[in-house]
Write a protein that holds these residues in place. Structure first.
Motif, PDB file in Angstrom:
ATOM      1  N   ARG A  93     -13.402  34.134  17.168  1.00  0.00           N
ATOM      2  CA  ARG A  93     -13.873  35.513  16.999  1.00  0.00           C
ATOM      3  C   ARG A  93     -13.698  36.006  15.559  1.00  0.00           C
ATOM      4  NH1 ARG A  93     -14.504  40.198  20.469  1.00  0.00           N
ATOM      5  NH2 ARG A  93     -15.221  41.850  19.084  1.00  0.00           N
ATOM      6  N   ASN A  94     -12.582  35.661  14.937  1.00  0.00           N
ATOM      7  CA  ASN A  94     -12.328  36.186  13.593  1.00  0.00           C
ATOM      8  C   ASN A  94     -13.129  35.466  12.504  1.00  0.00           C
ATOM      9  OD1 ASN A  94     -10.974  33.774  13.641  1.00  0.00           O
ATOM     10  ND2 ASN A  94      -9.017  34.563  12.876  1.00  0.00           N
ATOM     11  N   GLU A  95     -13.853  34.383  12.866  1.00  0.00           N
ATOM     12  CA  GLU A  95     -14.681  33.680  11.893  1.00  0.00           C
ATOM     13  C   GLU A  95     -16.166  33.706  12.276  1.00  0.00           C
ATOM     14  OE1 GLU A  95     -13.295  29.806  10.633  1.00  0.00           O
ATOM     15  OE2 GLU A  95     -11.256  30.288  11.239  1.00  0.00           O
ATOM     16  N   TYR A  96     -16.492  34.468  13.292  1.00  0.00           N
ATOM     17  CA  TYR A  96     -17.871  34.532  13.794  1.00  0.00           C
ATOM     18  C   TYR A  96     -18.750  35.306  12.821  1.00  0.00           C
ATOM     19  CZ  TYR A  96     -21.734  36.304  16.690  1.00  0.00           C
ATOM     20  OH  TYR A  96     -22.959  36.646  17.179  1.00  0.00           O
ATOM     21  N   ASP A  97     -19.942  34.766  12.541  1.00  0.00           N
ATOM     22  CA  ASP A  97     -20.884  35.407  11.632  1.00  0.00           C
ATOM     23  C   ASP A  97     -22.297  35.071  12.102  1.00  0.00           C
ATOM     24  OD1 ASP A  97     -22.525  36.271   9.577  1.00  0.00           O
ATOM     25  OD2 ASP A  97     -21.209  35.568   7.988  1.00  0.00           O
ATOM     26  N   LYS A  98     -22.941  36.008  12.782  1.00  0.00           N
ATOM     27  CA  LYS A  98     -24.271  35.717  13.320  1.00  0.00           C
ATOM     28  C   LYS A  98     -25.291  35.514  12.205  1.00  0.00           C
ATOM     29  CE  LYS A  98     -25.854  40.494  14.149  1.00  0.00           C
ATOM     30  NZ  LYS A  98     -27.026  40.444  13.243  1.00  0.00           N
ATOM     31  N   ASP A  99     -25.116  36.183  11.069  1.00  0.00           N
ATOM     32  CA  ASP A  99     -26.050  35.996   9.963  1.00  0.00           C
ATOM     33  C   ASP A  99     -25.965  34.568   9.421  1.00  0.00           C
ATOM     34  OD1 ASP A  99     -26.975  38.606  10.119  1.00  0.00           O
ATOM     35  OD2 ASP A  99     -25.452  39.368   8.746  1.00  0.00           O
ATOM     36  N   ARG A 100     -24.764  33.997   9.428  1.00  0.00           N
ATOM     37  CA  ARG A 100     -24.614  32.606   9.020  1.00  0.00           C
ATOM     38  C   ARG A 100     -25.356  31.691   9.994  1.00  0.00           C
ATOM     39  NH1 ARG A 100     -18.771  31.656   8.585  1.00  0.00           N
ATOM     40  NH2 ARG A 100     -18.859  31.682  10.853  1.00  0.00           N
ATOM     41  N   ASN A 101     -25.251  32.007  11.279  1.00  0.00           N
ATOM     42  CA  ASN A 101     -25.963  31.212  12.286  1.00  0.00           C
ATOM     43  C   ASN A 101     -27.467  31.295  12.093  1.00  0.00           C
ATOM     44  OD1 ASN A 101     -23.425  30.725  13.377  1.00  0.00           O
ATOM     45  ND2 ASN A 101     -23.617  32.342  14.927  1.00  0.00           N
ATOM     46  N   PHE A 102     -27.965  32.503  11.913  1.00  0.00           N
ATOM     47  CA  PHE A 102     -29.399  32.668  11.655  1.00  0.00           C
ATOM     48  C   PHE A 102     -29.811  31.892  10.402  1.00  0.00           C
ATOM     49  CE2 PHE A 102     -29.350  36.709  14.254  1.00  0.00           C
ATOM     50  CZ  PHE A 102     -30.324  36.313  15.147  1.00  0.00           C
ATOM     51  N   GLY A 103     -28.946  31.925   9.400  1.00  0.00           N
ATOM     52  CA  GLY A 103     -29.242  31.227   8.158  1.00  0.00           C
ATOM     53  C   GLY A 103     -29.391  29.725   8.360  1.00  0.00           C
ATOM     54  N   ILE A 104     -28.584  29.146   9.255  1.00  0.00           N
ATOM     55  CA  ILE A 104     -28.679  27.713   9.539  1.00  0.00           C
ATOM     56  C   ILE A 104     -30.053  27.383  10.119  1.00  0.00           C
ATOM     57  CG2 ILE A 104     -27.810  25.890  11.073  1.00  0.00           C
ATOM     58  CD1 ILE A 104     -24.997  27.157  10.706  1.00  0.00           C
ATOM     59  N   ILE A 105     -30.520  28.194  11.053  1.00  0.00           N
ATOM     60  CA  ILE A 105     -31.833  27.958  11.669  1.00  0.00           C
ATOM     61  C   ILE A 105     -32.950  28.130  10.643  1.00  0.00           C
ATOM     62  CG2 ILE A 105     -33.444  28.717  13.451  1.00  0.00           C
ATOM     63  CD1 ILE A 105     -30.926  27.331  14.533  1.00  0.00           C
ATOM     64  N   ILE A 106     -32.868  29.184   9.839  1.00  0.00           N
ATOM     65  CA  ILE A 106     -33.915  29.466   8.854  1.00  0.00           C
ATOM     66  C   ILE A 106     -33.974  28.369   7.796  1.00  0.00           C
ATOM     67  CG2 ILE A 106     -34.543  31.051   6.980  1.00  0.00           C
ATOM     68  CD1 ILE A 106     -33.549  33.339   8.837  1.00  0.00           C
ATOM     69  N   LYS A 107     -32.816  27.886   7.353  1.00  0.00           N
ATOM     70  CA  LYS A 107     -32.795  26.802   6.366  1.00  0.00           C
ATOM     71  C   LYS A 107     -33.340  25.502   6.959  1.00  0.00           C
ATOM     72  CE  LYS A 107     -28.900  28.709   3.757  1.00  0.00           C
ATOM     73  NZ  LYS A 107     -27.451  28.579   3.478  1.00  0.00           N
ATOM     74  N   ALA A 108     -33.049  25.250   8.238  1.00  0.00           N
ATOM     75  CA  ALA A 108     -33.584  24.057   8.894  1.00  0.00           C
ATOM     76  C   ALA A 108     -35.103  24.122   8.968  1.00  0.00           C
ATOM     77  CB  ALA A 108     -32.987  23.912  10.287  1.00  0.00           C
ATOM     78  N   LEU A 109     -35.646  25.309   9.247  1.00  0.00           N
ATOM     79  CA  LEU A 109     -37.100  25.460   9.319  1.00  0.00           C
ATOM     80  C   LEU A 109     -37.759  25.271   7.952  1.00  0.00           C
ATOM     81  CD1 LEU A 109     -37.375  28.507  11.775  1.00  0.00           C
ATOM     82  CD2 LEU A 109     -37.918  26.106  12.257  1.00  0.00           C
TER      83      LEU A 109
END
Length: 335
Positions: A93-109
């Motif tokens: 929980r203290n390291e969760y970052d949804k923007d980082r997750n979105f960034g992984i998908i966007i960079k993969a695309l």
């Protein structure tokens, strides 16, 4: 920096995949970041607080063998098939970052020449069209972010199984919001589930500066875990998929040769909790019997039909025929 784990699923059972996701979320080491990639056979997955009768054409789904699944997270109803890839990120929980997750998908695309952007809290868009939707879940120690990626989904199926809100259903459940959607193969024809997963995995590892072996969660392996099987039973059970729906009311009216009838049905936990009947029928006995037998019945056409026919089998044939009429009416209204 926390360690990482990466999992893929060999099977396409939506109940088993959701159970696996839940099991991973409850059991992954609290100092790890986890990536889980999976696909489902044709199904509708609804949010935790949604009403399937409001969101889905249940009759069409049953006819075509499209199953209903309910997830733990919120959000709207979505159609899955093998042209749709699902991703799940899990973090402390203290390291969760949804923007980082979105960034992984966007960079993969980007590796496929696709320029995507995060939109609002939930979506990823390409040329203004939604190619990915997300939902989230948090506990005191853990957090997850899961979502869909439309690769080559059969878009023609969406209107068949995802229905507009039924105005007759007076529901307190969260309703889905329609969006313009597109498949990623419209922008990169060579993109596949496997190739996109490879890029997501590579980007995930690069983001955290670590590498790890990708673990395939096989049915054989998972079937030996008792707690996972118990979770699967929960996700596949009618009481979770339908019975967990918010309370709602469904007024049904029609006129037959024997008279008009309105059934004002109150549904709680997927069962008939209360019933008011208004009718100008001369058969008081029929109305009283329906009011007596229907409460407690699961809100499913086959259950209501059985209850009405079985509950009137000791009455005269003309009343049994009335029960058949009402059972058919309810079934039609629930389509």
């Amino acid at each position: 920096m926390s360690k990482i784990k990466i999992f893929t699923a060999e099977h396409h059972d939506p109940w088993f995949n959701l159970a696996t996701e839940d099991w991973l979320f409850k059991t992954f080491p609290e100092d790890h970041h986890v990536l889980f990639l999976w696909r489902n056979k044709p199904c509708i997955v609804i949010g935790r607080f949604q009403n399937p009768w409001n969101e889905c054409n249940i009759k069409a789904m049953e006819t075509d063998g499209v199953v209903l699944a309910r997830r733990q997270s919120g959000g709207g109803a979505v159609y899955h098939d093998l042209g749709n890839t699902n991703f799940t990120f899990m973090s402390p929980r203290n390291e969760y970052d949804k923007d980082r997750n979105f960034g992984i998908i966007i960079k993969a695309l980007e590796k496929f020449g696709i320029t995507a952007e995060q939109s609002g809290r939930n979506d990823i868009l390409v040329d203004g069209k939604k190619v990915s939707g997300s939902a989230f879940r948090m506990t005191t120690q853990r957090a997850f972010h899961h979502g869909t990626l439309l690769i080559k989904t059969d878009m023609g199926k969406l209107p068949q199984y995802l229905t507009p809100d039924k105005t007759k259903l007076q529901s307190k459940g969260v309703k889905s919001v329609a969006s313009r959607v597109a498949n990623l193969t419209e922008y990169a024809s060579a993109l596949t589930h496997d190739s996109l997963c490879d890029e997501i995995i590579a980007t995930f590892q690069k983001t955290y500066g670590e590498s790890c072996k990708v673990e395939d969660l096989t049915t054989e392996r998972l079937s030996k875990i008792d707690s996972l099987y118990e979770t699967y039973q929960l996700y596949s059970d009618w009481n979770w998929r339908f019975g967990s729906s918010p309370q709602f009311a469904h007024p049904i009216s029609a006129r037959f040769p024997w008279g008009g009838i309105t059934l004002d049905i109150d549904i709680r936990e997927g069962k008939v909790a209360g019933l008011n009947i208004f009718s100008d029928s001369l058969s008081v006995e029929f109305i009283e019997r329906v009011q007596e037998v229907l409460p407690g019945t699961r809100y499913a056409p086959e259950d209501i039909r059985y209850t009405l026919l079985d509950g009137t089998k000791d009455l005269p044939p003309e009343i049994q025929a009335m029960a058949v009429d009402v059972a058919a009416l309810v079934e039609k209204e629930m389509e």
